[in-house]
Scaffold this active site. Structure first.
Site, PDB file in Angstrom:
ATOM      1  N   SER A   1    -110.320  30.145 -77.925  1.00 44.03           N
ATOM      2  CA  SER A   1    -110.652  28.967 -78.734  1.00 44.03           C
ATOM      3  C   SER A   1    -112.146  29.013 -79.083  1.00 44.03           C
ATOM      4  O   SER A   1    -112.919  29.779 -78.486  1.00 44.03           O
ATOM      5  CB  SER A   1    -110.355  27.696 -77.945  1.00 44.03           C
ATOM      6  OG  SER A   1    -111.256  27.588 -76.849  1.00 44.03           O
TER       7      SER A   1
ATOM      8  N   ASP B   1    -108.270  31.068 -81.813  1.00 41.14           N
ATOM      9  CA  ASP B   1    -107.412  29.883 -81.760  1.00 41.14           C
ATOM     10  C   ASP B   1    -108.181  28.674 -82.311  1.00 41.14           C
ATOM     11  O   ASP B   1    -109.308  28.405 -81.890  1.00 41.14           O
ATOM     12  CB  ASP B   1    -107.034  29.659 -80.287  1.00 41.14           C
ATOM     13  CG  ASP B   1    -105.934  28.628 -80.108  1.00 41.14           C
ATOM     14  OD1 ASP B   1    -105.100  28.485 -81.010  1.00 41.14           O
ATOM     15  OD2 ASP B   1    -105.908  27.986 -79.030  1.00 41.14           O
TER      16      ASP B   1
END
Ligand code: G3H
Ligand code: 13P
Ligand code: ZN
Length: 331
Positions: free
Chosen positions: A50, A83
């Site tokens: 992420s 992500d």
């Protein structure tokens, strides 16, 4: 090396009807655990970072750890995926680190005061597609919004994906895979009562688009893990996830990529709490992180088996980003 565009991994999965887990990573032990599970089950795999994870590691550290997973596992097709990227800049940064796949999450609006959510999503997604495809990199985007707030990921409100809007979005952007909202949300608290996914929406979307479908917020939040965390001093109440049977139904109905972060966090937390509680005299981090790594490997092995990706690592010759570049240009 078998760094593979996520597009190839997911299209192979879609063709054969199995699911590919995409597992969030933040550190070396998580990456090693996931790769050990992929080797054990001979499964293609997507490791994803992420924006928060990349920032935490100052970008380069995590990027190189993910590359190490590729170098150490030449026989396993591995995609390195961003992500919940939220801008062209975040995609450029990940591609610069060597990622073979990026998500642009247009629900995380950066400058949308003047445009509609949909128009903003198309605009930002299209800009990422142009940049990424010119470099052979796959693009995932999202239409609809998931619930759940984790470091700013997710809107907090669920808007199920509108199937006809999904079709329009795919046609207008040229993305490689589409994340949809059918009732899941990020984190450990997905449902108040019984799990409730809208499979009719999924069926309608599957009937309208051809590219692989992605399910975010797909952790199962197993009761055994919650109990284990709480047994060793944790305090997690009212947590609930997506049952494995629902994930398997979703795979049957056409989901190819299944995003898992929370379950990994729970497995690691349970293992570390256990070591701290049972052997409070220990303080070598290799003890507790080693236990955590083993616990995560076991969890992911079981997921790979349940998603049906086991044994598929050698099904196909991995494409390089150069191969993909040519494919995108010829389209
Ligand atoms: O989808 C969200 C993932 O769980 C990443 O969470 O932003 O806290 O790393 P994070
Ligand atoms: P979970 O919180 O259900 O693990 O979802 C993770 C996710 O969707 C990462 O993008
Ligand atoms: Zn997500």
């Amino acid at each position: 090396m078998a760094l593979v565009p996520a597009k190839q991994i997911l299209e192979e999965a879609q063709k054969k009807g199995y699911g590919i887990g995409a597992y969030n990573v933040n550190n070396m032990e998580q990456i090693q655990a996931i790769m050990a599970a992929a080797r054990e089950t001979q499964s293609p795999v997507i490791i994803q970072a992420s924006r928060g994870a990349l920032k935490y590691s100052n970008f380069t550290y995590l990027g190189y750890l993910m590359k190490a997973a590729v170098i150490e596992n030449p026989d396993i097709p591995v995609a390195m995926h961003l992500d919940h990227g939220n801008s062209l800049e975040s995609a450029i940064k990940a591609i610069g680190l060597g990622f073979s796949s990026v998500m642009i999450d247009g629900s995380l609006m950066e400058d949308s005061k003047t445009t509609s959510t949909y128009d903003y999503n198309v605009k930002v997604t299209h800009s990422v597609v142009e940049y990424a495809h010119a470099r052979g990199v796959s693009v995932e985007a999202e239409i609809g919004t998931l619930g759940g707030l984790e470091d700013g990921v997710g809107s907090g409100k669920i808007h199920l994906t509108d199937p006809s809007e999904a079709k329009k979005f795919v046609d207008e952007t040229g993305i490689d895979s589409l994340a949809i909202a059918i009732g899941t949300s990020h984190g450990a608290y997905k449902f108040k009562g019984a799990a409730n996914l809208d499979f009719d929406v999924l069926k309608k979307i599957r009937g309208l688009i051809n590219i692989p479908i992605v399910l975010h917020g797909a952790s199962s939040v197993p009761k055994e893990l919650i109990d284990e965390v709480n047994k060793y001093g944790g305090k997690i109440q009212g947590a609930a996830g997506v049952p494995m049977a629902s994930l398997q139904e979703a795979i049957k109905l056409g989901v190819s990529k299944i995003n898992v972060d929370t379950d990994g966090r729970l497995a690691i937390t349970a293992a570390i709490r256990k070591v701290f509680t049972e052997t409070p005299e220990k303080f070598d981090l290799r003890d507790y992180l080693g236990h955590a790594r083993t616990a995560l490997t076991n969890l992911i092995i079981s997921k790979m088996k349940n998603f049906g990706s086991t044994g598929h690592a050698k099904d196909y010759a991995p494409k390089t980003l150069e191969d993909m570049k040519k494919e995108y240009v010829s389209k």
